[in-house]
Design a protein around this motif. Structure first.
Motif, PDB file in Angstrom:
ATOM      1  N   GLY A 145     -34.518 -30.955 -19.410  1.00  0.00           N
ATOM      2  CA  GLY A 145     -35.294 -30.142 -20.335  1.00  0.00           C
ATOM      3  C   GLY A 145     -35.138 -30.478 -21.800  1.00  0.00           C
ATOM      4  N   CYS A 146     -33.999 -31.044 -22.189  1.00  0.00           N
ATOM      5  CA  CYS A 146     -33.718 -31.259 -23.613  1.00  0.00           C
ATOM      6  C   CYS A 146     -32.940 -32.555 -23.848  1.00  0.00           C
ATOM      7  CB  CYS A 146     -32.869 -30.116 -24.180  1.00  0.00           C
ATOM      8  SG  CYS A 146     -33.661 -28.497 -24.169  1.00  0.00           S
ATOM      9  N   VAL A 147     -33.030 -33.019 -25.090  1.00  0.00           N
ATOM     10  CA  VAL A 147     -32.182 -34.118 -25.577  1.00  0.00           C
ATOM     11  C   VAL A 147     -31.374 -33.549 -26.728  1.00  0.00           C
ATOM     12  CG1 VAL A 147     -32.132 -36.375 -26.699  1.00  0.00           C
ATOM     13  CG2 VAL A 147     -33.822 -35.910 -24.922  1.00  0.00           C
ATOM     14  N   TYR A 148     -30.057 -33.761 -26.692  1.00  0.00           N
ATOM     15  CA  TYR A 148     -29.155 -33.255 -27.726  1.00  0.00           C
ATOM     16  C   TYR A 148     -28.506 -34.440 -28.434  1.00  0.00           C
ATOM     17  CZ  TYR A 148     -29.541 -29.071 -24.835  1.00  0.00           C
ATOM     18  OH  TYR A 148     -30.014 -28.012 -24.108  1.00  0.00           O
ATOM     19  N   ASP A 149     -28.637 -34.474 -29.760  1.00  0.00           N
ATOM     20  CA  ASP A 149     -27.964 -35.496 -30.570  1.00  0.00           C
ATOM     21  C   ASP A 149     -26.874 -34.806 -31.373  1.00  0.00           C
ATOM     22  OD1 ASP A 149     -29.637 -37.819 -30.021  1.00  0.00           O
ATOM     23  OD2 ASP A 149     -31.204 -36.724 -31.090  1.00  0.00           O
ATOM     24  N   LEU A 150     -25.629 -35.200 -31.152  1.00  0.00           N
ATOM     25  CA  LEU A 150     -24.497 -34.718 -31.933  1.00  0.00           C
ATOM     26  C   LEU A 150     -24.069 -35.897 -32.794  1.00  0.00           C
ATOM     27  CD1 LEU A 150     -24.505 -33.161 -29.082  1.00  0.00           C
ATOM     28  CD2 LEU A 150     -22.293 -32.343 -29.862  1.00  0.00           C
ATOM     29  N   VAL A 151     -24.063 -35.712 -34.103  1.00  0.00           N
ATOM     30  CA  VAL A 151     -23.937 -36.847 -35.010  1.00  0.00           C
ATOM     31  C   VAL A 151     -22.905 -36.576 -36.095  1.00  0.00           C
ATOM     32  CG1 VAL A 151     -25.185 -38.330 -36.645  1.00  0.00           C
ATOM     33  CG2 VAL A 151     -26.364 -37.433 -34.631  1.00  0.00           C
ATOM     34  N   LEU A 204     -28.323 -27.656 -36.529  1.00  0.00           N
ATOM     35  CA  LEU A 204     -27.070 -27.284 -37.184  1.00  0.00           C
ATOM     36  C   LEU A 204     -26.641 -28.451 -38.060  1.00  0.00           C
ATOM     37  CD1 LEU A 204     -24.603 -25.429 -37.574  1.00  0.00           C
ATOM     38  CD2 LEU A 204     -23.593 -26.508 -35.547  1.00  0.00           C
ATOM     39  N   LEU A 205     -26.359 -28.165 -39.318  1.00  0.00           N
ATOM     40  CA  LEU A 205     -25.897 -29.188 -40.258  1.00  0.00           C
ATOM     41  C   LEU A 205     -24.649 -28.675 -40.945  1.00  0.00           C
ATOM     42  CD1 LEU A 205     -26.349 -31.896 -41.738  1.00  0.00           C
ATOM     43  CD2 LEU A 205     -27.751 -30.637 -43.382  1.00  0.00           C
ATOM     44  N   LEU A 206     -23.589 -29.465 -40.897  1.00  0.00           N
ATOM     45  CA  LEU A 206     -22.313 -29.136 -41.522  1.00  0.00           C
ATOM     46  C   LEU A 206     -21.981 -30.213 -42.546  1.00  0.00           C
ATOM     47  CD1 LEU A 206     -20.515 -28.447 -38.158  1.00  0.00           C
ATOM     48  CD2 LEU A 206     -21.184 -26.700 -39.795  1.00  0.00           C
ATOM     49  N   SER A 220     -24.021 -32.993 -37.456  1.00  0.00           N
ATOM     50  CA  SER A 220     -25.221 -32.246 -37.113  1.00  0.00           C
ATOM     51  C   SER A 220     -25.434 -32.232 -35.610  1.00  0.00           C
ATOM     52  CB  SER A 220     -26.449 -32.848 -37.794  1.00  0.00           C
ATOM     53  OG  SER A 220     -26.748 -34.113 -37.241  1.00  0.00           O
ATOM     54  N   ILE A 221     -26.219 -31.231 -35.209  1.00  0.00           N
ATOM     55  CA  ILE A 221     -26.742 -31.188 -33.848  1.00  0.00           C
ATOM     56  C   ILE A 221     -28.252 -31.052 -33.989  1.00  0.00           C
ATOM     57  CG2 ILE A 221     -26.905 -29.944 -31.664  1.00  0.00           C
ATOM     58  CD1 ILE A 221     -24.075 -28.924 -32.128  1.00  0.00           C
ATOM     59  N   HIS A 222     -28.947 -31.905 -33.287  1.00  0.00           N
ATOM     60  CA  HIS A 222     -30.406 -31.853 -33.260  1.00  0.00           C
ATOM     61  C   HIS A 222     -30.809 -31.834 -31.791  1.00  0.00           C
ATOM     62  CE1 HIS A 222     -34.451 -33.737 -33.170  1.00  0.00           C
ATOM     63  NE2 HIS A 222     -34.645 -32.856 -34.122  1.00  0.00           N
ATOM     64  N   ALA A 223     -31.584 -30.833 -31.406  1.00  0.00           N
ATOM     65  CA  ALA A 223     -32.045 -30.728 -30.022  1.00  0.00           C
ATOM     66  C   ALA A 223     -33.559 -30.802 -29.983  1.00  0.00           C
ATOM     67  CB  ALA A 223     -31.570 -29.419 -29.407  1.00  0.00           C
ATOM     68  N   THR A 224     -34.073 -31.548 -29.029  1.00  0.00           N
ATOM     69  CA  THR A 224     -35.503 -31.645 -28.773  1.00  0.00           C
ATOM     70  C   THR A 224     -35.718 -31.205 -27.334  1.00  0.00           C
ATOM     71  OG1 THR A 224     -35.671 -33.529 -30.272  1.00  0.00           O
ATOM     72  CG2 THR A 224     -37.497 -33.186 -28.744  1.00  0.00           C
ATOM     73  N   CYS A 225     -36.503 -30.163 -27.155  1.00  0.00           N
ATOM     74  CA  CYS A 225     -36.711 -29.621 -25.809  1.00  0.00           C
ATOM     75  C   CYS A 225     -38.186 -29.630 -25.435  1.00  0.00           C
ATOM     76  CB  CYS A 225     -36.164 -28.194 -25.729  1.00  0.00           C
ATOM     77  SG  CYS A 225     -34.386 -28.110 -25.979  1.00  0.00           S
ATOM     78  N   GLY A 226     -38.445 -30.028 -24.187  1.00  0.00           N
ATOM     79  CA  GLY A 226     -39.787 -29.954 -23.644  1.00  0.00           C
ATOM     80  C   GLY A 226     -40.759 -31.025 -24.076  1.00  0.00           C
ATOM     81  N   SER A 268     -22.415 -41.083 -32.835  1.00  0.00           N
ATOM     82  CA  SER A 268     -23.300 -40.122 -32.177  1.00  0.00           C
ATOM     83  C   SER A 268     -23.048 -40.055 -30.681  1.00  0.00           C
ATOM     84  CB  SER A 268     -24.758 -40.487 -32.425  1.00  0.00           C
ATOM     85  OG  SER A 268     -25.092 -41.681 -31.748  1.00  0.00           O
ATOM     86  N   TYR A 269     -23.339 -38.878 -30.165  1.00  0.00           N
ATOM     87  CA  TYR A 269     -23.413 -38.637 -28.731  1.00  0.00           C
ATOM     88  C   TYR A 269     -24.817 -38.104 -28.476  1.00  0.00           C
ATOM     89  CZ  TYR A 269     -18.296 -38.815 -28.340  1.00  0.00           C
ATOM     90  OH  TYR A 269     -16.984 -39.202 -28.350  1.00  0.00           O
TER      91      TYR A 269
END
Length: 183
Positions: free
Chosen positions: A148-154, A68-70, A80-86, A141-142
């Motif tokens: 299962g996942c890493v979430y970056d909220l930036v 997601l990019l705003l 933005s939100i960037h998720a990396t899973c698995g 950033s958070y």
């Protein structure tokens, strides 16, 4: 951190044209996923998260590389939100998995850093001043790491616009929720 309540985020986790650097920052926060917008929220079931969208001052940038990019309509800022899973080994610390946020950034200065445990993993909040293409900006950033996942909220914003948009970012962060795993 100035101007927000980190404890609320921790509780939630436990459950000139200055736009030249914007595309470069979006590329740095690369990733992709299919998702939908419904009822004022962005929902990504594949990567197990939902986020309440901010006010109309922010525009969703379709076809961009983070999940997601705003982009702010009148200020030089983006979220933005960037998720990396698995794909992230459980042994890697939240500091290590969040390093990709700083690739390409020059003259990095970590202004604030706070780490905390979550119900399923760990979290890290950072505020960094840096330069990209000779322009100073702030990156707030958070990063949440669960099994299962890493979430970056930036939030990335021109230094002059940061104070005006950080409150929107904090509301965006507080509207983020991890979805339960499908059985």
């Amino acid at each position: 951190m100035t101007g927000h309540t980190p404890s609320a985020w921790k509780r939630a986790a436990m459950r000139s044209d200055r736009r030249f650097w914007f595309p470069a920052m979006a590329i740095l926060l690369a990733g992709c996923a299919s998702a939908r917008v419904s009822g004022g929220a962005y929902i990504n079931e594949t990567k197990r998260f939902t986020a309440r969208l901010p006010s109309d001052a922010w525009r969703v940038e379709a076809g961009k590389s983070p999940d997601l990019l705003l982009r702010h309509r009148s200020r030089q800022a983006g979220m933005s939100i960037h998720a990396t899973c698995g794909r992230v080994p459980a042994s890697r610390s939240v500091e290590v998995v969040g390093r990709h946020l700083f690739f390409g950034i020059e003259r990095k200065d970590v202004l604030e850093q706070e780490r905390w445990p979550t119900a399923g993993g760990e979290g890290l909040e950072l505020l960094v001043r840096g330069e990209l293409d000779g322009r100073e900006f702030l990156l707030h950033s958070y990063t949440l790491k669960d099994p299962g996942c890493v979430y970056d909220l930036v939030l990335f914003a021109d230094s002059e616009d940061y104070a005006a948009v950080n409150q929107d970012f904090e509301a965006f962060v507080h509207g983020f929720r991890r979805l339960p795993e499908r059985q």
